[in-house]
Design a protein around this motif. Structure first.
Motif, PDB file in Angstrom:
ATOM      1  N   TYR A 139       0.843  -1.200   0.000  1.00 12.75           N
ATOM      2  CA  TYR A 139       0.000   0.000   0.000  1.00 12.75           C
ATOM      3  C   TYR A 139       0.876   1.247   0.000  1.00 12.75           C
ATOM      4  O   TYR A 139       1.969   1.255   0.568  1.00 12.75           O
ATOM      5  N   LYS A 140       0.350   2.306  -0.619  1.00 10.02           N
ATOM      6  CA  LYS A 140       1.030   3.599  -0.612  1.00 10.02           C
ATOM      7  C   LYS A 140       0.032   4.677  -0.213  1.00 10.02           C
ATOM      8  O   LYS A 140      -1.186   4.460  -0.232  1.00 10.02           O
ATOM      9  N   LEU A 141       0.540   5.840   0.168  1.00 10.84           N
ATOM     10  CA  LEU A 141      -0.328   6.985   0.411  1.00 10.84           C
ATOM     11  C   LEU A 141      -0.771   7.561  -0.933  1.00 10.84           C
ATOM     12  O   LEU A 141       0.059   7.785  -1.820  1.00 10.84           O
ATOM     13  N   LYS A 142      -2.056   7.807  -1.097  1.00  7.31           N
ATOM     14  CA  LYS A 142      -2.553   8.360  -2.358  1.00  7.31           C
ATOM     15  C   LYS A 142      -1.952   9.730  -2.656  1.00  7.31           C
ATOM     16  O   LYS A 142      -1.812  10.120  -3.820  1.00  7.31           O
ATOM     17  N   SER A 143      -1.601  10.442  -1.615  1.00  9.83           N
ATOM     18  CA  SER A 143      -1.052  11.789  -1.803  1.00  9.83           C
ATOM     19  C   SER A 143       0.342  11.774  -2.425  1.00  9.83           C
ATOM     20  O   SER A 143       0.807  12.795  -2.935  1.00  9.83           O
ATOM     21  N   ARG A 144       0.989  10.608  -2.406  1.00 14.62           N
ATOM     22  CA  ARG A 144       2.341  10.529  -2.968  1.00 14.62           C
ATOM     23  C   ARG A 144       2.259  10.122  -4.443  1.00 14.62           C
ATOM     24  O   ARG A 144       2.474   8.974  -4.825  1.00 14.62           O
ATOM     25  N   GLU A 146       4.154  10.724  -6.803  1.00 16.90           N
ATOM     26  CA  GLU A 146       5.416  10.366  -7.457  1.00 16.90           C
ATOM     27  C   GLU A 146       5.690   8.860  -7.418  1.00 16.90           C
ATOM     28  O   GLU A 146       6.557   8.366  -8.155  1.00 16.90           O
ATOM     29  N   LEU A 147       4.961   8.126  -6.558  1.00 22.33           N
ATOM     30  CA  LEU A 147       5.167   6.678  -6.460  1.00 22.33           C
ATOM     31  C   LEU A 147       4.328   5.971  -7.518  1.00 22.33           C
ATOM     32  O   LEU A 147       3.096   6.011  -7.480  1.00 22.33           O
ATOM     33  N   LYS A 148       4.991   5.347  -8.461  1.00 20.08           N
ATOM     34  CA  LYS A 148       4.306   4.627  -9.541  1.00 20.08           C
ATOM     35  C   LYS A 148       4.588   3.135  -9.373  1.00 20.08           C
ATOM     36  O   LYS A 148       5.682   2.655  -9.692  1.00 20.08           O
ATOM     37  N   VAL A 149       3.615   2.404  -8.850  1.00 21.42           N
ATOM     38  CA  VAL A 149       3.819   0.982  -8.557  1.00 21.42           C
ATOM     39  C   VAL A 149       2.721   0.172  -9.243  1.00 21.42           C
ATOM     40  O   VAL A 149       1.604   0.060  -8.742  1.00 21.42           O
ATOM     41  N   GLU A 150       3.059  -0.381 -10.385  1.00 27.22           N
ATOM     42  CA  GLU A 150       2.108  -1.220 -11.114  1.00 27.22           C
ATOM     43  C   GLU A 150       2.601  -2.657 -11.250  1.00 27.22           C
ATOM     44  O   GLU A 150       1.888  -3.510 -11.776  1.00 27.22           O
ATOM     45  N   SER A 151       3.817  -2.918 -10.770  1.00 25.80           N
ATOM     46  CA  SER A 151       4.383  -4.265 -10.840  1.00 25.80           C
ATOM     47  C   SER A 151       5.402  -4.430  -9.720  1.00 25.80           C
ATOM     48  O   SER A 151       5.835  -3.445  -9.095  1.00 25.80           O
ATOM     49  N   LEU A 152       5.796  -5.668  -9.470  1.00 23.01           N
ATOM     50  CA  LEU A 152       6.833  -5.918  -8.471  1.00 23.01           C
ATOM     51  C   LEU A 152       8.159  -5.305  -8.905  1.00 23.01           C
ATOM     52  O   LEU A 152       8.971  -4.896  -8.070  1.00 23.01           O
ATOM     53  N   GLU A 153       8.371  -5.233 -10.201  1.00 24.20           N
ATOM     54  CA  GLU A 153       9.585  -4.589 -10.715  1.00 24.20           C
ATOM     55  C   GLU A 153       9.596  -3.110 -10.337  1.00 24.20           C
ATOM     56  O   GLU A 153      10.638  -2.563  -9.950  1.00 24.20           O
ATOM     57  N   ASP A 154       8.430  -2.460 -10.426  1.00 24.51           N
ATOM     58  CA  ASP A 154       8.336  -1.054 -10.014  1.00 24.51           C
ATOM     59  C   ASP A 154       8.655  -0.890  -8.530  1.00 24.51           C
ATOM     60  O   ASP A 154       9.286   0.089  -8.113  1.00 24.51           O
ATOM     61  N   ALA A 155       8.203  -1.856  -7.712  1.00 26.37           N
ATOM     62  CA  ALA A 155       8.386  -1.759  -6.258  1.00 26.37           C
ATOM     63  C   ALA A 155       9.858  -1.747  -5.865  1.00 26.37           C
ATOM     64  O   ALA A 155      10.215  -1.234  -4.794  1.00 26.37           O
ATOM     65  N   LYS A 156      10.723  -2.272  -6.719  1.00 24.98           N
ATOM     66  CA  LYS A 156      12.153  -2.307  -6.414  1.00 24.98           C
ATOM     67  C   LYS A 156      12.756  -0.910  -6.314  1.00 24.98           C
ATOM     68  O   LYS A 156      13.827  -0.730  -5.734  1.00 24.98           O
ATOM     69  N   ARG A 157      12.076   0.079  -6.874  1.00 23.76           N
ATOM     70  CA  ARG A 157      12.610   1.445  -6.858  1.00 23.76           C
ATOM     71  C   ARG A 157      12.333   2.159  -5.533  1.00 23.76           C
ATOM     72  O   ARG A 157      12.842   3.251  -5.307  1.00 23.76           O
ATOM     73  N   TYR A 158      11.530   1.540  -4.674  1.00 19.55           N
ATOM     74  CA  TYR A 158      11.079   2.225  -3.466  1.00 19.55           C
ATOM     75  C   TYR A 158      11.448   1.447  -2.206  1.00 19.55           C
ATOM     76  O   TYR A 158      11.880   0.298  -2.270  1.00 19.55           O
ATOM     77  N   LEU A 159      11.250   2.106  -1.066  1.00 21.32           N
ATOM     78  CA  LEU A 159      11.581   1.505   0.227  1.00 21.32           C
ATOM     79  C   LEU A 159      10.300   1.026   0.911  1.00 21.32           C
ATOM     80  O   LEU A 159       9.361   1.803   1.113  1.00 21.32           O
ATOM     81  N   TRP A 218      -9.420   5.488   5.229  1.00 21.92           N
ATOM     82  CA  TRP A 218      -9.339   4.487   4.173  1.00 21.92           C
ATOM     83  C   TRP A 218      -9.009   5.138   2.832  1.00 21.92           C
ATOM     84  O   TRP A 218      -8.240   4.613   2.030  1.00 21.92           O
ATOM     85  N   GLU A 219      -9.574   6.320   2.592  1.00 25.07           N
ATOM     86  CA  GLU A 219      -9.357   7.004   1.313  1.00 25.07           C
ATOM     87  C   GLU A 219      -7.927   7.511   1.151  1.00 25.07           C
ATOM     88  O   GLU A 219      -7.533   7.919   0.056  1.00 25.07           O
ATOM     89  N   ASP A 220      -7.145   7.506   2.240  1.00 22.24           N
ATOM     90  CA  ASP A 220      -5.776   8.032   2.178  1.00 22.24           C
ATOM     91  C   ASP A 220      -4.777   7.040   1.598  1.00 22.24           C
ATOM     92  O   ASP A 220      -3.639   7.418   1.288  1.00 22.24           O
ATOM     93  N   VAL A 221      -5.171   5.756   1.499  1.00 24.47           N
ATOM     94  CA  VAL A 221      -4.219   4.744   1.038  1.00 24.47           C
ATOM     95  C   VAL A 221      -4.707   4.088  -0.247  1.00 24.47           C
ATOM     96  O   VAL A 221      -5.898   4.097  -0.559  1.00 24.47           O
ATOM     97  N   GLU A 222      -3.754   3.505  -0.955  1.00 25.47           N
ATOM     98  CA  GLU A 222      -4.062   2.867  -2.239  1.00 25.47           C
ATOM     99  C   GLU A 222      -3.335   1.529  -2.339  1.00 25.47           C
ATOM    100  O   GLU A 222      -2.132   1.447  -2.069  1.00 25.47           O
ATOM    101  N   LYS A 223      -4.068   0.494  -2.711  1.00 24.28           N
ATOM    102  CA  LYS A 223      -3.480  -0.831  -2.900  1.00 24.28           C
ATOM    103  C   LYS A 223      -2.752  -0.867  -4.235  1.00 24.28           C
ATOM    104  O   LYS A 223      -3.279  -0.412  -5.246  1.00 24.28           O
ATOM    105  N   THR A 224      -1.530  -1.433  -4.242  1.00 25.65           N
ATOM    106  CA  THR A 224      -0.749  -1.451  -5.481  1.00 25.65           C
ATOM    107  C   THR A 224      -0.584  -2.882  -6.006  1.00 25.65           C
ATOM    108  O   THR A 224      -1.387  -3.329  -6.822  1.00 25.65           O
ATOM    109  N   VAL A 225       0.418  -3.626  -5.531  1.00 26.99           N
ATOM    110  CA  VAL A 225       0.678  -4.965  -6.068  1.00 26.99           C
ATOM    111  C   VAL A 225       0.715  -5.996  -4.940  1.00 26.99           C
ATOM    112  O   VAL A 225       1.035  -5.680  -3.794  1.00 26.99           O
ATOM    113  N   GLN A 226       0.404  -7.235  -5.299  1.00 22.40           N
ATOM    114  CA  GLN A 226       0.389  -8.325  -4.320  1.00 22.40           C
ATOM    115  C   GLN A 226       1.768  -8.961  -4.204  1.00 22.40           C
ATOM    116  O   GLN A 226       2.480  -9.118  -5.198  1.00 22.40           O
TER     117      GLN A 226
END
Length: 279
Positions: A139-144, A146-159, A218-226
């Motif tokens: 999960y990420k904050l919707k307000s961020r 700049e975080l683009k997470v559509e795959s596990l490969e994308d997740a590697k760019r973040y902490l 609840w509206e503050d967060v967004e589900k990205t990848v499993q």
């Protein structure tokens, strides 16, 4: 003085004899009743029961968590039922997750929940279950934005912020995803809100309750990848636990599966969690 109600009989001698016998019987009953009432109070049954000690963490919705000073959750209800069938009294201790796993691993007949059976743990415990099943998503904050997470490969760019000893940590290592460890999910939440970590892993069944406790909506967060992993969750006891004790535990748990108690408890909590997730 004891009185007997008059009985009608053809001969008064029979009536007199019966009255005395009835009187003696009634007096005996009264005496017995007084003896029972004056007997010292017995201790409560629960106080004489052996204790089933359990250790767990404080933030693992909807399986085990603390609310209003009480330990609650699906796994807590299952543990209570298991203790009842073992004729034991459940005592739950809240510990940091790493400590909880260590206590159950090294001490005799201590239950730890709720645990994923990963290769790194498998040989250290006796496993009871599965108790339930879960998923884990990032999960990420919707307000961020700049975080683009559509795959596990994308997740590697973040902490990713995670709780120490969480079952997902080996998965992140295999996937090449960077992880910042916190002693608890409460601590992890603070980092998440401050932007010190970009993503957090959580079960969709519990994320709504978690963000609420975290001071978010609840509206503050967004589900990205499993996160791909085995979703089965278990109870576990250390290998120091006696074989006889473990046989009793397995029998009691099997009975809960057979009479559908386990299914009913799981369905109740999962349904409530699903409803809670809706904005």
């Amino acid at each position: 003085m004891c009185f007997a109600a008059p009985m009608f009989a053809p001969h008064s001698s029979h009536r007199h004899s019966f009255s005395h016998r009835a009187c003696r019987a009634a007096c005996s009953l009264v005496s017995a009743a007084i003896t029972l009432l004056s007997w010292p109070a017995m201790p409560l049954a629960a106080e004489s029961q052996p204790v089933l000690r359990a250790v767990t963490s404080d933030v693992n919705y909807p399986y085990n968590f603390v609310k209003d000073g009480q330990v609650r959750g699906l796994s807590v209800d299952v543990a209570k039922e298991l203790a009842k069938r073992l004729e034991m009294r459940l005592e739950i201790e809240i510990l940091p997750w790493t400590r909880a796993l260590h206590v159950a691993k090294t001490e005799q007949e201590v239950l730890v929940f709720t645990v994923a059976k990963i290769p790194e743990r498998e040989a250290s415990y006796h496993w009871i279950g599965p108790v339930t099943n879960s998923e884990e998503w990032l999960y990420k904050l919707k307000s961020r934005h700049e975080l683009k997470v559509e795959s596990l490969e994308d997740a590697k760019r973040y902490l990713v912020g995670d709780e120490a000893s969480n079952a997902s940590i080996p998965s992140f290592a295999r996937l090449g995803i960077k992880v910042d460890l916190a002693p608890s999910m409460t601590s992890n939440c603070r980092k998440f809100k401050m932007g010190r970590v970009d993503l957090i892993p959580f079960d969709p069944d519990g994320i709504a309750a978690f963000v609420s406790e975290c001071g978010l909506r609840w509206e503050d967060v967004e589900k990205t990848v499993q996160i791909p992993r085995d979703g089965a969750l278990y109870f576990a006891f250390g290998k120091a636990s006696s074989p006889d004790f473990m046989r009793k535990v397995r029998r009691a748990f099997a009975a809960m599966e057979q009479d559908k108690t386990l299914f009913k408890l799981s369905a109740l909590w999962k349904t409530n969690s699903t409803k809670a997730k809706r904005p």
